[in-house]
Structures are given as C-alpha cells and as structure tokens.
Design a protein around this motif. Structure first.
Motif, PDB file in Angstrom:
ATOM      1  N   GLU A 108      82.047 -21.735  32.139  1.00 13.21           N
ATOM      2  CA  GLU A 108      81.747 -23.172  32.228  1.00 13.21           C
ATOM      3  C   GLU A 108      81.828 -23.594  33.693  1.00 13.21           C
ATOM      4  O   GLU A 108      82.795 -23.258  34.373  1.00 13.21           O
ATOM      5  CB  GLU A 108      82.737 -23.983  31.391  1.00 13.21           C
ATOM      6  CG  GLU A 108      82.692 -23.634  29.918  1.00 13.21           C
ATOM      7  CD  GLU A 108      83.965 -24.039  29.196  1.00 13.21           C
ATOM      8  OE1 GLU A 108      83.847 -24.500  28.046  1.00 13.21           O
ATOM      9  OE2 GLU A 108      85.063 -23.890  29.761  1.00 13.21           O
ATOM     10  N   THR A 109      80.819 -24.312  34.150  1.00 13.47           N
ATOM     11  CA  THR A 109      80.742 -24.651  35.571  1.00 13.47           C
ATOM     12  C   THR A 109      80.679 -26.151  35.816  1.00 13.47           C
ATOM     13  O   THR A 109      80.278 -26.922  34.952  1.00 13.47           O
ATOM     14  CB  THR A 109      79.502 -24.004  36.221  1.00 13.47           C
ATOM     15  OG1 THR A 109      78.332 -24.411  35.482  1.00 13.47           O
ATOM     16  CG2 THR A 109      79.605 -22.493  36.239  1.00 13.47           C
ATOM     17  N   ASN A 110      81.071 -26.529  37.014  1.00 11.53           N
ATOM     18  CA  ASN A 110      80.953 -27.902  37.496  1.00 11.53           C
ATOM     19  C   ASN A 110      80.669 -27.789  38.987  1.00 11.53           C
ATOM     20  O   ASN A 110      81.415 -27.120  39.703  1.00 11.53           O
ATOM     21  CB  ASN A 110      82.245 -28.679  37.243  1.00 11.53           C
ATOM     22  CG  ASN A 110      82.123 -30.145  37.614  1.00 11.53           C
ATOM     23  OD1 ASN A 110      81.023 -30.669  37.727  1.00 11.53           O
ATOM     24  ND2 ASN A 110      83.246 -30.807  37.794  1.00 11.53           N
ATOM     25  N   SER A 147      82.543 -37.913  40.630  1.00  7.06           N
ATOM     26  CA  SER A 147      82.919 -36.890  39.638  1.00  7.06           C
ATOM     27  C   SER A 147      83.139 -35.534  40.286  1.00  7.06           C
ATOM     28  O   SER A 147      82.692 -34.490  39.772  1.00  7.06           O
ATOM     29  CB  SER A 147      81.855 -36.776  38.532  1.00  7.06           C
ATOM     30  OG  SER A 147      81.821 -37.948  37.762  1.00  7.06           O
ATOM     31  N   LYS A 200      74.287 -28.946  44.175  1.00  2.00           N
ATOM     32  CA  LYS A 200      73.984 -28.452  42.836  1.00  2.00           C
ATOM     33  C   LYS A 200      72.656 -27.708  42.725  1.00  2.00           C
ATOM     34  O   LYS A 200      72.540 -26.713  42.008  1.00  2.00           O
ATOM     35  CB  LYS A 200      74.019 -29.621  41.850  1.00  2.00           C
ATOM     36  CG  LYS A 200      73.974 -29.220  40.395  1.00  2.00           C
ATOM     37  CD  LYS A 200      74.224 -30.415  39.495  1.00  2.00           C
ATOM     38  CE  LYS A 200      74.288 -29.983  38.039  1.00  2.00           C
ATOM     39  NZ  LYS A 200      74.625 -31.103  37.145  1.00  2.00           N
TER      40      LYS A 200
END
Lengths: 110, 128
Positions: free
Chosen positions: B56-58, A97, B64
């Motif tokens: 908004e983050t990914n 992902s 992470k």
C-alpha cells in the motif's frame, strides 16, 4: 518553501539552554503531532521527540519538546559541543495530506 | 537493532530513471510502513512517499506522477523509482521506517508520523 517554518540558525555556549521553534498553521502544527530530528551532516538523522513531547528511547532528558497553538519548540538544556547539528521539526499537514518538514535550524555551539 | 541502508547508482543521466534500494536488517519489513525522504544540497527535507509491507502506497502529490515505491519482502527491501529526472532531483536520498499515530477526541483527530530509524543516505547526482 515549507509550510512549516524554522529559524535558519541558533547558537549557544556550553551549559546554556537554547530553544528552537517551529511555526505552522491550524492545518499542520496546530492540529497534529510534531516530531523533532537531529541531523549531523553525513550521518543518519535521529528522532529526538515524537507526539509533541515524548522523548525517543535513549534521548537524554536535556532534550524536551512542547507545543502551543500553531507553534512547537525544542529545548536543549546543558548545551554540549556535540549538540551542534541541524534540527528539523516534522508534522502532518491536513490540507496537503502529507508529512511536512520544517526548513531546519542549524545549531552552533560557540 | 533495526537498521536501514540505502544503495543505488550515484550518477543518473537527465531524463532517465533514478533507483534507490533500501535494505532492512535486524528486523522484519512486515508490520511497519517505510518511507523515502530526500534532501537537495543546501535545502531541507522533503518526504517522497510511504509503502507498507503489503504494497500500500502514499505519495507526495508534487512527485506522484514520477514516483513508484515497491517492496520485496523476500529480500526485506523496498525501492524507489523516480522517472524523468532533472538536476532538481539531485539530492541525498534517505529511507526510514515510519511510525504513525492518530488520536481522536470528538470530531477532531491529531495525526503524527515519525521516522525511525533512518539510513545514512545515498547521494544521487543527476548529470546532463
């Protein structure tokens, strides 16, 4: 070690046609769009190809992209000395992902 | 013409926090998503994360726990913060606009993210 692999080097002489390959799996290259970047060290990378085969605005028609199964290719025809650079493929990986990059191919113009 | 430019300290001590700011010029930060990508010396490119103008983050799962992206729309900037750095975090850090496309046929969807434009990058060295 990237999940998408590229040959570390390629070479050609001026005027020649060279192909750079990008190999992945069904979770990345096989399913998703591939983009290609040209990077001359010390400068900003530039997108050449997106959505497998669409040339970015201003990119010469000498550059073309294709995809078949789990492999993609960038072809450069009429090779020029200023094509000497590192070339990277990129795609989305469904398992991780995340976007993933190939390890890069250094193109030398002899 | 849209441009992005990285800035930040060149040297960061091990265990401290690395910070890079990306300034967007020639266009608005709204309407697009923005990304940080890094390249350790002699290695390939590694995606760090995306952020939209609305925050908004990914993030890359491998980073992470240590990464935070933030956005300052008043300054047309977005920022990277990477905590507890080690020598392995020494790299050229790039920022770029992210363009995304998803196409579905039946139950199969194809996704593509591509990055344009990129900044020239900023070298960050983690020293012990």
């Amino acid at each position: 070690q990237s999940v998408v692999t590229q040959s570390p080097s390629a070479s050609g002489t001026p005027g020649q046609r060279v192909t750079i390959s990008c190999s992945g799996s069904s979770s990345n290259v096989g399913t998703n769009y591939v983009s290609w970047y040209q990077h001359v060290p010390g400068t900003a990378p530039k997108v050449l190809i997106y959505r497998n085969n669409e040339r970015h605005s201003g990119v010469p028609a000498r550059f073309s992209g294709s995809k078949s199964g789990t492999s993609a290719s960038l072809a450069i025809s009429g090779l020029r000395s200023d094509d000497e650079a590192d070339y990277y493929c990129a795609t989305w990986d469904d398992t991780l992902s995340v976007p993933v990059f190939g390890g890069g191919t250094r193109l030398t113009v002899l | 013409q849209l441009q992005v430019q990285e800035s930040g300290p060149r040297l960061v001590k091990a265990s401290e926090t690395l910070s890079v700011i990306c300034t967007v010029s020639g266009g608005s930060i709204y309407g697009d998503s923005w990304s940080f990508i890094r390249q350790p010396a002699g290695k390939g490119l590694e995606w760090i994360g995306h952020i939209s103008a609305f925050g908004e983050t990914n993030y890359n799962p491998s980073l992470k726990r240590r990464v935070t992206l933030s956005v300052d729309t008043s300054k047309n900037q977005f920022s990277l913060s990477l905590t507890s750095v080690t020598a392995a975090d020494t790299a050229i850090y790039y920022c770029a606009r992210v363009l995304s496309d998803t196409y579905c046929t039946g139950s199969t969807c194809s996704r593509g993210d591509w990055f344009d434009p990129w900044g020239q990058g900023t070298l960050v060295i983690v020293s012990s």
